[in-house]
Design a protein around this motif. Sequence first.
Motif, mmCIF file in Angstrom:
data_model
loop_
_atom_site.group_PDB
_atom_site.id
_atom_site.type_symbol
_atom_site.label_atom_id
_atom_site.label_comp_id
_atom_site.label_asym_id
_atom_site.label_seq_id
_atom_site.Cartn_x
_atom_site.Cartn_y
_atom_site.Cartn_z
ATOM 1 N N PHE A 99 0.829 -1.203 0.000
ATOM 2 C CA PHE A 99 0.000 0.000 0.000
ATOM 3 C C PHE A 99 0.867 1.259 0.000
ATOM 4 C CE2 PHE A 99 -2.213 3.363 2.395
ATOM 5 C CZ PHE A 99 -3.348 3.506 1.610
ATOM 6 N N VAL A 100 1.946 1.230 0.774
ATOM 7 C CA VAL A 100 2.829 2.401 0.865
ATOM 8 C C VAL A 100 3.549 2.638 -0.456
ATOM 9 C CG1 VAL A 100 4.923 3.307 1.946
ATOM 10 C CG2 VAL A 100 3.156 2.290 3.355
ATOM 11 N N ILE A 101 4.130 1.586 -1.034
ATOM 12 C CA ILE A 101 4.919 1.792 -2.252
ATOM 13 C C ILE A 101 4.036 2.047 -3.477
ATOM 14 C CG2 ILE A 101 6.810 0.394 -1.374
ATOM 15 C CD1 ILE A 101 5.948 -1.826 -3.276
ATOM 16 N N MET A 102 2.723 1.846 -3.335
ATOM 17 C CA MET A 102 1.822 2.251 -4.420
ATOM 18 C C MET A 102 1.897 3.752 -4.662
ATOM 19 S SD MET A 102 -1.659 0.008 -3.854
ATOM 20 C CE MET A 102 -2.585 1.187 -4.834
ATOM 21 N N GLY A 103 2.325 4.483 -3.645
ATOM 22 C CA GLY A 103 2.459 5.922 -3.787
ATOM 23 C C GLY A 103 3.495 6.341 -4.810
ATOM 24 N N ILE A 104 4.379 5.412 -5.214
ATOM 25 C CA ILE A 104 5.373 5.735 -6.237
ATOM 26 C C ILE A 104 4.697 6.022 -7.570
ATOM 27 C CG2 ILE A 104 7.364 4.852 -7.526
ATOM 28 C CD1 ILE A 104 8.062 3.165 -5.100
ATOM 29 N N ALA A 105 3.652 5.251 -7.864
ATOM 30 C CA ALA A 105 2.998 5.362 -9.170
ATOM 31 C C ALA A 105 1.678 6.117 -9.131
ATOM 32 C CB ALA A 105 2.760 3.961 -9.752
ATOM 33 N N MET A 106 1.060 6.221 -7.965
ATOM 34 C CA MET A 106 -0.249 6.862 -7.883
ATOM 35 C C MET A 106 -0.131 8.377 -8.050
ATOM 36 S SD MET A 106 -2.556 4.547 -7.499
ATOM 37 C CE MET A 106 -3.955 5.408 -6.805
ATOM 38 N N PRO A 107 -0.996 8.984 -8.871
ATOM 39 C CA PRO A 107 -0.958 10.447 -9.041
ATOM 40 C C PRO A 107 -1.540 11.150 -7.824
ATOM 41 C CG PRO A 107 -2.782 9.519 -10.293
ATOM 42 C CD PRO A 107 -2.015 8.350 -9.733
ATOM 43 N N VAL A 108 -1.147 12.400 -7.644
ATOM 44 C CA VAL A 108 -1.637 13.194 -6.515
ATOM 45 C C VAL A 108 -2.984 13.811 -6.870
ATOM 46 C CG1 VAL A 108 -1.176 15.167 -5.019
ATOM 47 C CG2 VAL A 108 0.714 13.720 -5.785
ATOM 48 N N ASN A 109 -3.953 13.657 -5.981
ATOM 49 C CA ASN A 109 -5.258 14.279 -6.162
ATOM 50 C C ASN A 109 -5.210 15.658 -5.506
ATOM 51 O OD1 ASN A 109 -7.986 15.096 -6.002
ATOM 52 N ND2 ASN A 109 -8.675 12.978 -5.983
ATOM 53 N N PHE A 110 -4.977 16.683 -6.308
ATOM 54 C CA PHE A 110 -4.763 18.016 -5.756
ATOM 55 C C PHE A 110 -6.040 18.627 -5.186
ATOM 56 C CE2 PHE A 110 -1.018 17.680 -8.488
ATOM 57 C CZ PHE A 110 -0.039 18.140 -7.622
ATOM 58 N N VAL A 111 -7.200 18.177 -5.670
ATOM 59 C CA VAL A 111 -8.457 18.705 -5.121
ATOM 60 C C VAL A 111 -8.615 18.269 -3.670
ATOM 61 C CG1 VAL A 111 -10.962 18.687 -5.322
ATOM 62 C CG2 VAL A 111 -9.547 18.737 -7.390
ATOM 63 N N THR A 112 -8.449 16.968 -3.427
ATOM 64 C CA THR A 112 -8.545 16.457 -2.056
ATOM 65 C C THR A 112 -7.432 17.011 -1.182
ATOM 66 O OG1 THR A 112 -9.502 14.401 -2.932
ATOM 67 C CG2 THR A 112 -8.661 14.357 -0.677
ATOM 68 N N LEU A 113 -6.231 17.067 -1.748
ATOM 69 C CA LEU A 113 -5.098 17.569 -0.979
ATOM 70 C C LEU A 113 -5.298 19.027 -0.578
ATOM 71 C CD1 LEU A 113 -2.311 17.028 0.174
ATOM 72 C CD2 LEU A 113 -1.330 17.635 -2.044
ATOM 73 N N THR A 114 -5.877 19.813 -1.456
ATOM 74 C CA THR A 114 -6.148 21.215 -1.136
ATOM 75 C C THR A 114 -7.148 21.333 0.007
ATOM 76 O OG1 THR A 114 -5.715 21.869 -3.430
ATOM 77 C CG2 THR A 114 -6.971 23.414 -2.066
ATOM 78 N N LYS A 115 -8.177 20.469 -0.008
ATOM 79 C CA LYS A 115 -9.160 20.475 1.087
ATOM 80 C C LYS A 115 -8.495 20.132 2.417
ATOM 81 C CE LYS A 115 -12.962 21.401 -1.211
ATOM 82 N NZ LYS A 115 -13.766 22.617 -0.927
ATOM 83 N N VAL A 116 -7.606 19.140 2.389
ATOM 84 C CA VAL A 116 -6.902 18.747 3.615
ATOM 85 C C VAL A 116 -6.018 19.881 4.112
ATOM 86 C CG1 VAL A 116 -5.207 17.153 4.581
ATOM 87 C CG2 VAL A 116 -6.973 16.302 3.037
ATOM 88 N N ALA A 164 7.972 15.729 2.541
ATOM 89 C CA ALA A 164 8.409 14.565 3.312
ATOM 90 C C ALA A 164 7.518 13.357 3.039
ATOM 91 C CB ALA A 164 8.411 14.896 4.802
ATOM 92 N N VAL A 165 6.208 13.589 3.060
ATOM 93 C CA VAL A 165 5.263 12.491 2.815
ATOM 94 C C VAL A 165 5.396 11.971 1.393
ATOM 95 C CG1 VAL A 165 2.818 11.921 2.640
ATOM 96 C CG2 VAL A 165 3.630 13.282 4.566
ATOM 97 N N GLY A 166 5.600 12.859 0.443
ATOM 98 C CA GLY A 166 5.745 12.435 -0.944
ATOM 99 C C GLY A 166 6.983 11.607 -1.195
ATOM 100 N N SER A 167 7.997 11.753 -0.354
ATOM 101 C CA SER A 167 9.238 10.994 -0.544
ATOM 102 C C SER A 167 9.218 9.620 0.122
ATOM 103 C CB SER A 167 10.420 11.797 0.015
ATOM 104 O OG SER A 167 10.359 11.884 1.433
#
Length: 273
Positions: A108-125, A143-146
């Motif tokens: 689940f963690v390393i899926m973040g290598i390929a998964m795109p960032v959802n900027f709409v949700t991220l902006t809300k957070v 840090a989280v992105g790395s």
Amino acid sequence: MRINPVISLLRNVFAWVLSLLMFIPLLLIVINSLKTQLEANTMSMNLPKSLAWSNYAIVIEQGKLIQSFFNSLLYASVSTVLGIALASIAAYVFSRNRTRMNRILYLFVIMGIAMPVNFVTLTKVMQMTHLINTQLGIIILLAVGSIPFSVFLIYGFVASVPKELDEAGIVDGCPPFKLFYAIVLPLLVPVIVTVAILNFMGAWNDFVLPLYYLNSSTKWPMTLAVYNFYGRFQVNWNLVSADIVLTTLPVIVIYLIGQKYIISGMTSGSVKG
């Protein structure tokens, strides 16, 4: 199996040619950064008639690069340290306790290598946590992105550390965190340095996150400072080139210093475990 000398020579020639082709854009920028405005208009590889070192002084003064340099240094350094601290612990736990749940969490963690960032949700957070237009918010995002790629590399390298060291530490009464930081972590120096350099370069060159989440120019990193400088001086290619050189120079220096660790760390981390 012995490699044919001709094939070996062709491979070396191809590698040198490819390296030179990759070096040409940087050389073009450096040459034009030392030209006058008139000479740099064509952005050619012709050498300048005289070295215009004053371009760099103008860029530093008018481009506000000193402030943006320290902003970039803050974002890249702190996010790198924070990301490695979290990723190394997670990779150690995933590698040493290979339960089904940990395996799922690792994937689940390393899926973040390929998964795109959802900027709409991220902006809300970011809005809910009041982290927009704050230096802390950018540091956390970087840090989280790395973490996904860091966990991927460190996970494989941890497998090369004998488990007997863990067992010996436990027998001696070493607490879990002390066991990791005092015994295991020093043995992970090659991959830690590799991850640190790659993460630092990634954070230093990041453009999208500061563009979206930093509104104040006093908090801009060097990437946004270059973008703003280009908008003001796009007809002065000599100044734009000097700005790009000053922005990329720290990354090049760090890469040259740690390149041997990058090669050894990535090779070991990708084939072990």
